[in-house]
Design a protein around this motif. Structure first.
Motif, short mmCIF file in Angstrom:
data_model
loop_
_atom_site.label_atom_id
_atom_site.label_comp_id
_atom_site.label_asym_id
_atom_site.label_seq_id
_atom_site.Cartn_x
_atom_site.Cartn_y
_atom_site.Cartn_z
N GLU A 1 24.50 -12.87 19.47
CA GLU A 1 25.19 -14.14 19.21
C GLU A 1 24.22 -15.28 19.49
O GLU A 1 23.19 -15.11 20.13
N LEU B 1 20.84 -14.41 17.63
CA LEU B 1 21.28 -14.05 16.29
C LEU B 1 20.43 -14.76 15.24
O LEU B 1 20.00 -14.14 14.25
N GLU B 2 20.16 -16.04 15.45
CA GLU B 2 19.33 -16.78 14.50
C GLU B 2 17.89 -16.26 14.50
O GLU B 2 17.25 -16.18 13.45
N GLY C 1 23.76 -18.34 5.23
CA GLY C 1 24.95 -18.19 6.06
C GLY C 1 25.69 -16.90 5.81
O GLY C 1 26.62 -16.56 6.56
N TYR D 1 24.80 -13.83 6.25
CA TYR D 1 24.66 -12.84 7.32
C TYR D 1 25.56 -13.16 8.51
O TYR D 1 25.79 -12.29 9.36
N LEU D 2 26.06 -14.41 8.59
CA LEU D 2 27.02 -14.73 9.65
C LEU D 2 28.41 -14.24 9.28
O LEU D 2 29.16 -13.77 10.14
N ARG D 3 28.76 -14.33 8.00
CA ARG D 3 30.08 -13.88 7.55
C ARG D 3 30.12 -12.36 7.36
O ARG D 3 31.17 -11.75 7.53
N PRO E 1 27.80 -9.78 8.93
CA PRO E 1 26.65 -9.41 9.77
C PRO E 1 26.17 -7.98 9.56
O PRO E 1 25.05 -7.65 9.94
#
Length: 330
Positions: A174, A178-179, A246, A248-250, A252
């Motif tokens: 997280e 994560l980034e 974005g 990969y955030l929705r 993962p």
């Protein structure tokens, strides 16, 4: 039954080694990513693999065990030829295991030493596995071409492991870590893709047997879905990481699943290329197999052991699913 027994064993061995590449692959990838993280992030990275990494190594034990039991002559030839890289791989895996426990237990003043040992063990084991795979594909032949091909896979396989590790962190980490995992994945993606392309182009050059299987009609058409699926997975990762950052955030799981799919396609391609040989151009699975009585006897153990390991693996991943939490040794 005599015909099918070696096929059952070689399929079990192939499945075990494929699962090992995927599961311990992300472990090794995390180890190679460790120097890029901050200290607290390193603890979270270790925590993300902590419940799993011991169980993940079980699969290589099963795969090599099946090779030893079912194909003893092939085992002797392969291990004799690959004695040095096997020894280096075992050294790396042992060093990684020791570093995993001692990086915290040895105290803060020794933590950096064991962090470096964890990285070195992971990188060494990954490169050694790549070298072994390259040597196996060439039929355990030496020469400049064979050595160059082994070196190519010794560089490509760690890049694949790095991508698996990044994909795992995208599911487990997280915040800033994560980034960072997404940035590391962008850096690992292209070397892995170019390396995989180079391996695909070089394989027919180092093995006439494989070239004949792939570049004949209608095999060329029937086998086209394998490279096309790899290309689609690679494109999906580019889309998720580069163009729709974005995404990969929705989703993962996308990078990890696409990496696993590439592993699966590569394994299917290798299985087709090798079968029915267990050592390319030297011996088939029937020539290398143990006696029918031995295969029947040990089949009972395989039938019991394989489902148990599968059940345990699924159970562990089910229990410890979700994001990683702070690392503790209490």
């Amino acid at each position: 039954m005599e015909y099918w027994l070696p096929i059952i064993y070689v399929a079990t061995m192939g499945l075990a080694l494929l699962i090992y590449v995927v599961l311990d692959g992300y472990d090794l990838g995390i180890g190679m990513l460790l120097p890029l993280a901050q200290e607290r992030e390193k603890d979270l990275m270790i925590a993300s693999i902590g419940p799993f990494w011991d169980a993940n190594e079980t699969w290589i034990v099963l795969g090599v065990g099946v090779l030893f039991i079912a194909f003893p002559s092939a085992y002797g030839e392969i291990l004799t030829t690959l004695y040095l890289p096997v020894t280096i791989m075992l050294f790396g895996l042992i060093l990684r295991g020791v570093a995993f426990d001692l990086r915290v237990k040895a105290g803060d003043h020794r933590r950096q030493l064991w962090n470096r040992a964890f990285f070195f063990g992971s990188a060494t084991a990954s490169a050694a596995q790549g070298w072994m795979l390259g040597s196996y594909v060439t039929g355990l032949q030496g020469g400049a071409l064979g050595l160059g091909f082994s070196l190519l896979i010794a560089l490509t396989l760690p890049a694949l492991y790095l991508l698996l590790g990044c994909g795992w962190l995208l599911m487990k980490a997280e915040g800033e870590l994560l980034e960072k995992a997404a940035r590391w994945a962008r850096l690992a993606l292209w070397p892995m893709g170019l390396g995989l392309l180079a391996v695909s182009l070089a394989t027919p050059l180092v093995s006439e047997v494989i070239a004949a299987k792939w570049f004949s009609w209608p095999n060329l058409l029937l086998l086209a879905p394998i490279p096309l699926a790899c290309l689609a997975c690679f494109g999906a990762m580019i889309y998720a990481l580069e163009y729709r950052r974005g995404l990969y955030l929705r989703r993962p799981w996308l990078v990890f699943v696409a990496s696993v799919a590439i592993c699966l396609m590569a394994s299917l391609g290798l299985a087709y290329s090798v079968f029915p040989d267990v050592v390319i151009g030297r011996m088939t699975i029937w020539e290398a197999s143990a006696s029918v009585a031995s295969l029947r006897f040990t089949l009972v153990g395989v039938v019991i052991t394989l489902p148990l390991i599968l059940f345990y693996t699924v159970y562990v991943y089910r229990v410890f699913h979700g994001r990683a939490t702070e690392l503790t040794y209490d």
